[in-house]
Write an enzyme that holds these catalytic residues in place. Sequence first.
Site, PDB file in Angstrom:
ATOM      1  N   HIS A  64     -14.958  -4.981  10.419  1.00 16.70           N
ATOM      2  CA  HIS A  64     -14.423  -3.627  10.751  1.00 16.70           C
ATOM      3  C   HIS A  64     -15.905  -2.723  11.164  1.00 16.70           C
ATOM      4  CE1 HIS A  64     -10.272  -3.626   9.985  1.00 16.70           C
ATOM      5  NE2 HIS A  64     -10.566  -4.792   9.719  1.00 16.70           N
TER       6      HIS A  64
ATOM      7  N   ARG B  79     -14.133  -5.696  14.883  1.00 16.65           N
ATOM      8  CA  ARG B  79     -13.173  -4.655  15.319  1.00 16.65           C
ATOM      9  C   ARG B  79     -13.857  -3.576  15.638  1.00 16.65           C
ATOM     10  NH1 ARG B  79      -8.081  -1.740  12.140  1.00 16.65           N
ATOM     11  NH2 ARG B  79      -9.886  -0.217  11.526  1.00 16.65           N
TER      12      ARG B  79
ATOM     13  N   ASP C  63      -8.116  -1.595  17.356  1.00 18.03           N
ATOM     14  CA  ASP C  63      -6.633  -1.559  16.881  1.00 18.03           C
ATOM     15  C   ASP C  63      -6.217  -0.112  17.507  1.00 18.03           C
ATOM     16  OD1 ASP C  63      -4.516  -1.204  15.052  1.00 18.03           O
ATOM     17  OD2 ASP C  63      -5.393  -1.690  13.302  1.00 18.03           O
TER      18      ASP C  63
ATOM     19  N   GLU D  14      -8.583 -11.387   9.618  1.00 17.45           N
ATOM     20  CA  GLU D  14      -9.231 -10.086   9.363  1.00 17.45           C
ATOM     21  C   GLU D  14      -9.753 -10.336   7.862  1.00 17.45           C
ATOM     22  OE1 GLU D  14      -6.291  -6.848   9.176  1.00 17.45           O
ATOM     23  OE2 GLU D  14      -7.843  -5.365   9.064  1.00 17.45           O
TER      24      GLU D  14
ATOM     25  N   ARG E  23       0.216 -11.258  13.626  1.00 19.67           N
ATOM     26  CA  ARG E  23      -0.679 -10.887  12.283  1.00 19.67           C
ATOM     27  C   ARG E  23      -0.086 -10.628  11.088  1.00 19.67           C
ATOM     28  NH1 ARG E  23      -5.012  -8.270  11.984  1.00 19.67           N
ATOM     29  NH2 ARG E  23      -4.165  -6.158  11.108  1.00 19.67           N
TER      30      ARG E  23
ATOM     31  N   ASN F 196       0.663  -1.264   0.081  1.00 22.51           N
ATOM     32  CA  ASN F 196       0.031   0.065   0.188  1.00 22.51           C
ATOM     33  C   ASN F 196       0.818   1.305   0.148  1.00 22.51           C
ATOM     34  OD1 ASN F 196      -2.495   1.577  -0.079  1.00 22.51           O
ATOM     35  ND2 ASN F 196      -2.833   0.743   2.221  1.00 22.51           N
TER      36      ASN F 196
ATOM     37  N   TYR G 282      -8.064   7.682  12.006  1.00 23.64           N
ATOM     38  CA  TYR G 282      -7.623   6.668  11.004  1.00 23.64           C
ATOM     39  C   TYR G 282      -8.277   5.555  11.518  1.00 23.64           C
ATOM     40  CZ  TYR G 282      -4.937   3.596   8.385  1.00 23.64           C
ATOM     41  OH  TYR G 282      -4.439   2.459   7.436  1.00 23.64           O
TER      42      TYR G 282
ATOM     43  N   TRP H 214       3.231   5.519  13.805  1.00 21.51           N
ATOM     44  CA  TRP H 214       1.718   4.949  13.331  1.00 21.51           C
ATOM     45  C   TRP H 214       1.488   4.197  14.491  1.00 21.51           C
ATOM     46  CZ3 TRP H 214      -1.925   4.433  10.098  1.00 21.51           C
ATOM     47  CH2 TRP H 214      -1.783   5.354   8.817  1.00 21.51           C
TER      48      TRP H 214
ATOM     49  N   ASP I  43      -6.230  -3.481   1.140  1.00 23.73           N
ATOM     50  CA  ASP I  43      -4.968  -3.540   0.241  1.00 23.73           C
ATOM     51  C   ASP I  43      -4.557  -4.745   0.001  1.00 23.73           C
ATOM     52  OD1 ASP I  43      -4.779  -2.323   3.208  1.00 23.73           O
ATOM     53  OD2 ASP I  43      -2.632  -2.691   2.731  1.00 23.73           O
TER      54      ASP I  43
ATOM     55  N   GLU J  34       1.210  -6.513  11.447  1.00 18.31           N
ATOM     56  CA  GLU J  34       0.642  -6.466  10.231  1.00 18.31           C
ATOM     57  C   GLU J  34       1.771  -5.661   9.120  1.00 18.31           C
ATOM     58  OE1 GLU J  34      -2.663  -4.064  10.791  1.00 18.31           O
ATOM     59  OE2 GLU J  34      -1.686  -2.406  10.026  1.00 18.31           O
TER      60      GLU J  34
ATOM     61  N   HIS K 113      -3.221   1.130  16.383  1.00 22.28           N
ATOM     62  CA  HIS K 113      -2.305   1.488  15.234  1.00 22.28           C
ATOM     63  C   HIS K 113      -1.097   2.111  15.746  1.00 22.28           C
ATOM     64  CE1 HIS K 113      -5.495   1.099  12.225  1.00 22.28           C
ATOM     65  NE2 HIS K 113      -6.459   1.631  13.063  1.00 22.28           N
TER      66      HIS K 113
ATOM     67  N   HIS L 217      -3.561 -10.093   8.700  1.00 19.15           N
ATOM     68  CA  HIS L 217      -3.642  -8.842   8.244  1.00 19.15           C
ATOM     69  C   HIS L 217      -4.521  -9.197   7.158  1.00 19.15           C
ATOM     70  CE1 HIS L 217      -2.288  -5.160   6.224  1.00 19.15           C
ATOM     71  NE2 HIS L 217      -3.420  -4.676   6.917  1.00 19.15           N
TER      72      HIS L 217
HETATM   73  O1  KDG Z   1      -2.110  -0.595   4.500  1.00 20.54           O
HETATM   74  C1  KDG Z   1      -2.406  -0.388   5.768  1.00 20.54           C
HETATM   75  C2  KDG Z   1      -3.819  -0.891   6.099  1.00 20.54           C
HETATM   76  O2  KDG Z   1      -3.961  -2.015   5.668  1.00 20.54           O
HETATM   77  C3  KDG Z   1      -3.974  -0.970   7.909  1.00 20.54           C
HETATM   78  O3  KDG Z   1      -3.586   0.285   8.295  1.00 20.54           O
HETATM   79  C4  KDG Z   1      -5.234  -1.497   8.130  1.00 20.54           C
HETATM   80  O4  KDG Z   1      -4.523  -1.405  10.565  1.00 20.54           O
HETATM   81  C5  KDG Z   1      -4.974  -1.787   9.482  1.00 20.54           C
HETATM   82  C6  KDG Z   1      -5.669  -2.952   9.759  1.00 20.54           C
HETATM   83  O5  KDG Z   1      -5.760  -3.564  10.921  1.00 20.54           O
HETATM   84  O6  KDG Z   1      -6.410  -3.532   8.785  1.00 20.54           O
HETATM   85 MG    MG Z   2      -4.053  -3.003  12.143  1.00 22.26          MG
END
Ligand code: KDG
Ligand code: MG
Length: 402
Positions: free
Chosen positions: A123, A148, A210, A339, A283, A38, A160, A402, A316, A262, A212, A312
């Site tokens: 999600h 989630r 999440d 996921e 993940r 991605n 996000y 992130w 994407d 991920e 992040h 994951h």
């Molecule tokens: O490309 C990044 C996303 O797939 C990611 O940020 C999504 O955090 C994510 C998740 O848990 O699916």
């Molecule tokens: Mg994630």
Amino acid sequence: MATITEAKIIVTSPGRNFVTLKITTSDGVTGLGDATLNGRELAVAHYLQDHVAPLLPGRDPDRIEDMWQYLYKGAYWRRGPVTMTAIAAVDTALWDIKGKVAGMPVYDLLGGRARDSAMVYGHASGATLPALLDDVERFQDLGYRAVRVQAAVPGLSGTYGVRHGTVYEPAGGSLPEEQVWSTEAYLDFAPHYLAAVREKFGSGLHLLHDVHHRLTPTEAAHFGRRVEDLRLFWMEDPTPAEAQESFRGIRQATTTPIAVGEVFNSVWDCQQLITERLIDYIRASVVHAGGITHLRRIFNLAELYQVRTGSHGATDLSPVSMAAAVHLDVTVPNFGVQEYMEHDPLTHEVFRPAYELSDGALHPSDVPGLGVELDEEPAARFPYEPKYLPVHRRTDGSVHDW
Ligand code: KDG
Ligand code: MG
């Protein structure tokens, strides 16, 4: 002996960007591998085009392990997301070919099913708490057993992980959008909405959340403690994982289960996390962690330490990745959850996967190989468009984790 005759890189953007490798053999058998990274899609496309595709013609498609070693060790430059995603694409395509030649679904090549299907999580998100509660209910009504849960943090211009529209798509503009993040506002709010979801839906639904990578290890330990009684299925990416030992403090402070990985691309990213049992779920994914061959190695190591899988599977990851993930998921004894996000309907004009979602689980197809097709004619109608993930800044303007 059949040999590889062609390796074609297909870049297409049906709803979002995807890079796919299509390998063809002298017997006319084809295999697909996802190579989507991605926001850095073209780096992998060029790596494959310039440095991998020329090496493949004449090679034996049956020797999957040898091919993996050849591309990993032979390059001298090991690991890294671009390299490992490119290797993953070749590896996945060869498993697809092997299955088609053998007349077996890939899960049978991997030793056969250890379960019938792979439980997935959806999600749910909302700009407000009532909207979030409605969204969780929608997933429950669709049969999901695990969800989630993310809500917009009040006072921030964007959060996000909160879906806009019907399809979750984190990559946005042709330049990365810059969003402001406040850990204080998040820590004040998140435990409340997670508690509200647990209260409304009771203990029968698995709840995931999440983070992040936004917290320090100390903040993550505090957060894990605050939500402990909610019995989350996991808190994901509580802190960045470059320093694997930083998870030790979180682990010791709280019994809230921890998921991470991920962004990992090799077993070396999680060796300590797994062998010291600093996490509960790994993940890593087929596409970013070196394909089925390498991810299986990670999962096998995890099994020895009672760490379960939770790969994951955001939008994407193409339907080729999802198909490969489901085949692997149903074979490993330490599977936890997968996921899953619905792709944009346009994506299915190009990719036709045969896996099925029912009862909150993905069921692999039993057709030979991975059971996914890519139609090159519509793929050509959706040219690449630069799209980037957002960048986060603290309230003082500095770039945030992130
Ligand atoms: O490309 C990044 C996303 O797939 C990611 O940020 C999504 O955090 C994510 C998740 O848990 O699916
Ligand atoms: Mg994630």
